[in-house]
Write a protein that holds these residues in place. Sequence first.
Motif: not given
Ligand code: URA
Length: 236
Positions: A203, A105, A189-190, A102
């Motif tokens: 992140l 990130t 991940v978010k 992102d």
């Molecule tokens: N997961 C996310 O939410 N964002 C990223 O940039 C990479 C993994």
Amino acid sequence: MRLDKFLADMQLGTRSQVKEFIKKGLITVNGDIVTKADYKINELEDSITCKGVSLSYQKYRYFILHKPSGVVTATKDNRDRTVMDLLPKELSKDFFPVGRLDKDTEGFLLITNDGDLSHKLLSPKKHVAKTYYVECNGILNEEKIQKLKQGVDIGDDKPTLPAEIRVIHTSESTYVIELTITEGRFHQVKRMIQAVGGEVTYLKRLSMGGLSLDETLAKGAYRELSMDEVERLKRN
Ligand code: URA
């Protein structure tokens, strides 16, 4: 291929710098000094040297970029700076980022012209491990840790695959973890953290496919992978 393009692709210098090298007679092709920048070479067969050092052409090359926040993971964008703007111009034509981080990130991003390896690293079937350093708002408890570990419903057809978690720090309203996942779903991940009632505030990707971000690689800096590292990536 033109001799000056070959030398610039080999990262010997900018196009104008390599033209100077050629003009000065520092370059030989099959043993003969060549002083014309547009001299045509066969990069796979000809033997080319610069100041006596032999240069071999690599069809595929691999760079690790420490992606900073604020640039988008794309080859072109009408509004924002892209990760490709952080690499030498010579690479802008054939190279691309493997996967996507992102805009906000940071961390490990692989850039290559090897479509086959990129495809394999991103394939959902290959389960390539990616580790993230994650700072969050929220409360972390054992139940949430187990949920993240075992797989959580993030609104897709299936819950996420099992993940590994290392808890680095917790407080009453924040926590920091290292999360290793083997998928690459959109904002994964978010969305995983959201699914357990938290919010990611920072992140950073630390590693991918067995390769880690170097401590010494500053934000926005890049370096080429060694042959050993490329082999490791292919094995993983
Ligand atoms: N997961 C996310 O939410 N964002 C990223 O940039 C990479 C993994």
